[in-house]
Scaffold this active site. Structure first.
Site, PDB file in Angstrom:
ATOM      1  CG  HIS A 129      22.984  31.440  32.794  1.00 57.09           C
ATOM      2  ND1 HIS A 129      23.969  30.614  32.265  1.00 57.09           N
ATOM      3  CD2 HIS A 129      23.382  32.694  32.503  1.00 57.09           C
ATOM      4  CE1 HIS A 129      24.907  31.348  31.705  1.00 57.09           C
ATOM      5  NE2 HIS A 129      24.572  32.625  31.836  1.00 57.09           N
ATOM      6  CG  ASP A 159      23.843  27.315  31.500  1.00 54.00           C
ATOM      7  OD1 ASP A 159      22.665  27.697  31.618  1.00 54.00           O
ATOM      8  OD2 ASP A 159      24.813  28.088  31.525  1.00 54.00           O
ATOM      9  CB  SER A 241      25.632  33.970  28.970  1.00 54.68           C
ATOM     10  OG  SER A 241      26.514  33.937  30.049  1.00 54.68           O
TER      11      SER A 241
END
Length: 398
Positions: A129, A159, A241
C-alpha cells in the site's frame, strides 16, 4: 478490527472505469522494469538469499552476546543504514456526482528496508500500500541522498512489495553509507520480548520507538484481507508503513504495516512476521521485469471492459480486490481462456492488480502473441474461487 488504518498518508481513492482498447496506456515506466538485460544470475541469487540470513549472527547490533542487554540506541545506530524513506507521487481519479472523472496528483510517505543487492540494483522491501498507484517513486537514504526507484513486484494479499534503485544512480558515498539488513526469525519471538520500530513517521524522516511484543498470531483484517500479524505497543504512526520491527539483536523480525486507531485505544500496532513472507520477498526480488513499453501497434490486447473493486466495495460485498470484468469481447484473448463477465482479475504475470489502471500499465509492456498468466476469481456456489489461466494476448482490431 474495524478501524485499522494503514501507516501511510494517502487514501486509495481510484474509481477509474474503462475499456482495454487501443488508447495509449499512460503513466510512468516505473512499473515492471527489466533489470538491465534481464536474467538474475546465480551469483545475484546467492546475494539475495534472505532465508540464509535467518539463522545468522548470534550477536546483537552493538557486538555483544544476545544474552546481554543491548541498548536501543546501539540497535538504532546499526540499523539506520538499512532504512529508507519512500515518497510516492501518484495520480488519483475521482468521479464527481455528475459522472465526470477528474485526475489529481497526490503525494504520500512510507518506509522501506534494504534487503538485498545484485550487480545492478539495490533492493528494498516495503508494504504494497506504500507504493500502490505510484507514477513517481523516490527513495531517501541515511546520507540524505535521494534516488528514483521502480517496483520489482507486489503481493497485495500479504501487503508486500519490493522496489529497486539502480546502483549506477547511487554515489560511492551513498553505497558506503548503506547496508543490507540482517534478518532474524519472527518464529522465535515471545510475548513480552522487547522490540524496536524504525520508520519514516509522518514523512519527517526516520524515527525510533520501542516497546514489547504484545501478542503473536493476531488475525487482523485490513481492506477485506486477513493476515496473521505481530501485535506490539511500539508506536507505529502514519509513514511507518514498510519500516522495520527489530529484535534486541538488531535483526529484522517484522515489517510494520498498520495500527489500530480509536480514541479509546492506545499502543496497538501491527507488523508482518518476516518468516511468513521470506519466500514471497525472495521471489519478488528475483523477478524478471520489463524496461520498455511495446510500440503502440504491437501492444497485446486482452479484450475486456472493467472497473475497480476498491477496498470499500470489497468490504461491502465480500469481493476480492482487483478488476471486475464488465464485458468480454467476442473472439478476444480473454474469451478464449474462459474469462467472463463477473470475474475479477487479481494478478497479471505474478504481480497483484488492484485497479484497472494497474492492469493497463502492465499490459503496455507486452506484445501481441505473448503468453501471460492471469490469476482471477470467479463465482462458484455463491463464493469466489481463485483460478489461473495462461492467456495468449491478441491484437486490437479497432
Amino acid at each position: 478490527m474495524g478501524n485499522i488504518k494503514k501507516g501511510s498518508k494517502f487514501a486509495a481513492m481510484a474509481l477509474a472505469f474503462g475499456v482495454l482498447a487501443s488508447t495509449a496506456f499512460q503513466g510512468s515506466n516505473y512499473l515492471y522494469n527489466k533489470a538491465n538485460g534481464g536474467t538474475v544470475t546465480a551469483t545475484d541469487k546467492a546475494e539475495l538469499n534472505i532465508a540464509s540470513a535467518v539463522s545468522s549472527s548470534s550477536t546483537d547490533a552493538a557486538g555483544t552476546d544476545t544474552d546481554s542487554s543491548a541498548s536501543v540506541s546501539a540497535i538504532a545506530e546499526a540499523a539506520m543504514p538499512s532504512l529508507v524513506a519512500i515518497t510516492n507521487k501518484s495520480v488519483q481519479e475521482m468521479q464527481s456526482m455528475f459522472g465526470q472523472t477528474q485526475a489529481y496528483e497526490s503525494e504520500s510517505s512510507g518506509s522501506g528496508i534494504i534487503i538485498g543487492k545484485t550487480d545492478t540494483e539495490l533492493l528494498m522491501v516495503t508494504n504494497n500500500h506504500v507504493v500502490s498507484g505510484a507514477q513517481d517513486l523516490s527513495v531517501g537514504f541515511v546520507d540524505e541522498s535521494v534516488a528514483e526507484a521502480s517496483v520489482k513486484g507486489t503481493d497485495a494479499d500479504h501487503d508486500i512489495a519490493v522496489i529497486a534503485v539502480k546502483l549506477s544512480d547511487l554515489s560511492e558515498d551513498t553505497l558506503s553509507a548503506i547496508k543490507v539488513i540482517e534478518i532474524g526469525s519472527s518464529s522465535n519471538l515471545e510475548v513480552g520480548e522487547q522490540v524496536v520500530a524504525i520508520g519514516n513517521a509522518l514523512g519527517y524522516g526516520q524515527s525510533v520507538t520501542t516497546g514489547i511484543v504484545s501478542a503473536l498470531n493476531r488475525e487482523v483484517t485490513i481492506d477485506n484481507t486477513a493476515n496473521t500479524l505481530i501485535q506490539t505497543d511500539a508506536a507505529i504512526n502514519p509513514g511507518n508503513s514498510g519500516g522495520a520491527l527489530l529484535n534486541m539483536s538488531g535483526q529484522l523480525v517484522g515489517i510494520n504495516s498498520a495500527k489500530y486507531s480509536d480514541t479509546s485505544v492506545e499502543g496497538m500496532g501491527y507488523a508482518i512476521p518476516v518468516d511468513d513472507v521470506v519466500d514471497i520477498i525472495e521471489n519478488l526480488m528475483n523477478r524478471q521485469v520489463r524496461t520498455e513499453k511495446a510500440a503502440e501497434g504491437e501492444r497485446g490486447f486482452l479484450g475486456i471492459s472493467g472497473q475497480d473493486v476498491t477496498s470499500e466495495v470489497s468490504q461491502a460485498y465480500d469481493m476480492p480486490k482487483g478488476v471486475y470484468i464488465t464485458s468480454v469481447e467476442t473472439g478476444s484473448a480473454a474469451e478464449q481462456v474462459g474469462l467472463q463477465k463477473g470475474d475479477i482479475i487479481t494478478k497479471f504475470d505474478g504481480t497483484s492488480v488492484s485497479a484497472l489502471a494497474d492492469l493497463k500499465e502492465q499490459l503496455a509492456y507486452y506484445k501481441t502473441g505473448e503468453q501471460v498468466e492471469i490469476t482471477y476469481s470467479t463465482r462458484e456456489n455463491g463464493q469466489y474461487a481463485e483460478k489461473t489461466a495462461t492467456v495468449t494476448l491478441g491484437q486490437n482490431q479497432k
